[in-house]
Design a protein around this motif. Structure first.
Motif, mmCIF file in Angstrom:
data_model
loop_
_atom_site.group_PDB
_atom_site.id
_atom_site.type_symbol
_atom_site.label_atom_id
_atom_site.label_comp_id
_atom_site.label_asym_id
_atom_site.label_seq_id
_atom_site.Cartn_x
_atom_site.Cartn_y
_atom_site.Cartn_z
ATOM 1 N N ILE A 80 17.936 21.434 22.818
ATOM 2 C CA ILE A 80 17.316 21.498 21.494
ATOM 3 C C ILE A 80 15.845 21.841 21.684
ATOM 4 O O ILE A 80 15.138 21.181 22.448
ATOM 5 N N VAL A 81 15.392 22.882 20.989
ATOM 6 C CA VAL A 81 13.989 23.304 21.066
ATOM 7 C C VAL A 81 13.396 23.176 19.663
ATOM 8 O O VAL A 81 13.740 23.939 18.767
ATOM 9 N N TRP A 82 12.531 22.192 19.481
ATOM 10 C CA TRP A 82 11.893 22.003 18.183
ATOM 11 C C TRP A 82 10.942 23.155 17.892
ATOM 12 O O TRP A 82 10.444 23.811 18.798
ATOM 13 N N ARG A 83 10.681 23.402 16.621
ATOM 14 C CA ARG A 83 9.895 24.556 16.171
ATOM 15 C C ARG A 83 8.551 24.675 16.889
ATOM 16 O O ARG A 83 8.179 25.746 17.360
ATOM 17 N N LYS A 84 7.798 23.594 16.978
ATOM 18 C CA LYS A 84 6.478 23.647 17.604
ATOM 19 C C LYS A 84 6.577 24.056 19.074
ATOM 20 O O LYS A 84 5.774 24.842 19.570
ATOM 21 N N LEU A 85 7.592 23.544 19.772
ATOM 22 C CA LEU A 85 7.775 23.909 21.174
ATOM 23 C C LEU A 85 8.242 25.353 21.290
ATOM 24 O O LEU A 85 7.834 26.069 22.200
ATOM 25 N N PHE A 86 9.095 25.795 20.355
ATOM 26 C CA PHE A 86 9.543 27.187 20.362
ATOM 27 C C PHE A 86 8.350 28.124 20.265
ATOM 28 O O PHE A 86 8.262 29.119 20.987
ATOM 29 N N GLU A 87 7.412 27.806 19.386
ATOM 30 C CA GLU A 87 6.223 28.652 19.233
ATOM 31 C C GLU A 87 5.435 28.719 20.538
ATOM 32 O O GLU A 87 4.915 29.771 20.901
ATOM 33 N N ARG A 88 5.373 27.618 21.259
ATOM 34 C CA ARG A 88 4.631 27.571 22.523
ATOM 35 C C ARG A 88 5.325 28.357 23.635
ATOM 36 O O ARG A 88 4.680 28.991 24.461
ATOM 37 N N PHE A 89 6.649 28.300 23.677
ATOM 38 C CA PHE A 89 7.414 28.938 24.748
ATOM 39 C C PHE A 89 8.290 30.088 24.226
ATOM 40 O O PHE A 89 9.326 30.395 24.788
ATOM 41 N N ARG A 90 7.845 30.720 23.152
ATOM 42 C CA ARG A 90 8.611 31.765 22.473
ATOM 43 C C ARG A 90 9.142 32.842 23.416
ATOM 44 O O ARG A 90 10.315 33.181 23.389
ATOM 45 N N ARG A 91 8.295 33.375 24.262
ATOM 46 C CA ARG A 91 8.702 34.474 25.149
ATOM 47 C C ARG A 91 9.849 34.050 26.065
ATOM 48 O O ARG A 91 10.826 34.773 26.223
ATOM 49 N N ALA A 92 9.744 32.878 26.672
ATOM 50 C CA ALA A 92 10.802 32.399 27.567
ATOM 51 C C ALA A 92 12.104 32.185 26.799
ATOM 52 O O ALA A 92 13.182 32.573 27.258
ATOM 53 N N VAL A 93 12.016 31.570 25.624
ATOM 54 C CA VAL A 93 13.224 31.279 24.838
ATOM 55 C C VAL A 93 13.914 32.561 24.401
ATOM 56 O O VAL A 93 15.132 32.672 24.461
ATOM 57 N N ILE A 94 13.144 33.543 23.966
ATOM 58 C CA ILE A 94 13.733 34.779 23.444
ATOM 59 C C ILE A 94 14.217 35.710 24.552
ATOM 60 O O ILE A 94 15.297 36.293 24.450
ATOM 61 N N ALA A 95 13.447 35.852 25.616
ATOM 62 C CA ALA A 95 13.749 36.873 26.618
ATOM 63 C C ALA A 95 14.329 36.346 27.924
ATOM 64 O O ALA A 95 14.879 37.119 28.708
ATOM 65 N N GLY A 96 14.209 35.060 28.182
ATOM 66 C CA GLY A 96 14.648 34.519 29.467
ATOM 67 C C GLY A 96 16.150 34.606 29.668
ATOM 68 O O GLY A 96 16.925 34.304 28.764
ATOM 69 N N ARG A 97 16.544 35.020 30.862
ATOM 70 C CA ARG A 97 17.967 35.029 31.229
ATOM 71 C C ARG A 97 18.335 33.786 32.010
ATOM 72 O O ARG A 97 19.459 33.315 31.942
ATOM 73 N N LEU A 98 17.375 33.279 32.781
ATOM 74 C CA LEU A 98 17.540 32.065 33.580
ATOM 75 C C LEU A 98 16.352 31.170 33.270
ATOM 76 O O LEU A 98 15.206 31.581 33.449
ATOM 77 N N LEU A 99 16.629 29.965 32.769
ATOM 78 C CA LEU A 99 15.552 29.069 32.355
ATOM 79 C C LEU A 99 15.622 27.740 33.101
ATOM 80 O O LEU A 99 16.714 27.269 33.431
ATOM 81 N N ARG A 100 14.450 27.158 33.341
ATOM 82 C CA ARG A 100 14.354 25.765 33.774
ATOM 83 C C ARG A 100 13.751 25.026 32.591
ATOM 84 O O ARG A 100 12.681 25.395 32.093
ATOM 85 N N VAL A 101 14.443 23.991 32.138
ATOM 86 C CA VAL A 101 14.004 23.226 30.976
ATOM 87 C C VAL A 101 13.817 21.774 31.388
ATOM 88 O O VAL A 101 14.713 21.161 31.963
ATOM 89 N N THR A 102 12.652 21.243 31.088
ATOM 90 C CA THR A 102 12.370 19.834 31.304
ATOM 91 C C THR A 102 12.379 19.155 29.946
ATOM 92 O O THR A 102 11.831 19.688 28.979
#
Length: 123
Positions: A59-81
């Motif tokens: 789950i990515v809350w709106r404020k965090l999405f804005e901060r990590f927008r590029r990774a969320v939209i374009a990332g193929r492999l993600l590390r999420v803490t």
């Protein structure tokens, strides 16, 4: 939390998420297999990651999405803490930090590439 569970920046595999107590902070890594941003979710983004042991709901809350927008939209492999949450028998990871580690995928195909860096030291 068990001393044997990897802690950030190491990545916990999906199959071990049930061992983490609710509210426990961990990092996971996986291929992005689904991104959802329902209009009724008030800007919340739902990611599904997959590793060699299973799937991870993020789950990515709106404020965090804005901060990590590029990774969320374009990332193929993600590390999420984030923090583990349980609702109706389903485990979610509420994201706190998102890293695009997609460049590691390219190294897998290149036999001459340098060894993969330790977790937390990408690039």
């Amino acid at each position: 939390m068990s001393p044997y569970l990897p802690r950030p920046p190491a990545a916990l595999v999906a199959a071990r998420l049930p061992e983490v107590p609710a509210g426990g902070r961990v990092a996971v890594a996986g291929l992005v297999i689904l991104r959802q941003r329902p209009g009724t979710a008030r800007g919340v983004v739902f990611l599904t990651l997959e590793d060699e042991t299973g799937v991870i709901n993020v789950i990515v809350w709106r404020k965090l999405f804005e901060r990590f927008r590029r990774a969320v939209i374009a990332g193929r492999l993600l590390r999420v803490t984030g923090r583990v949450e349980r609702q109706a028998g389903v485990i979610h990871l509420v994201a706190e930090k998102i890293e695009d580690i997609s460049d590691l995928l390219d190294r897998l195909a290149d036999a001459n590439a340098a060894p993969l860096p330790p977790p937390g030291q990408t690039g």
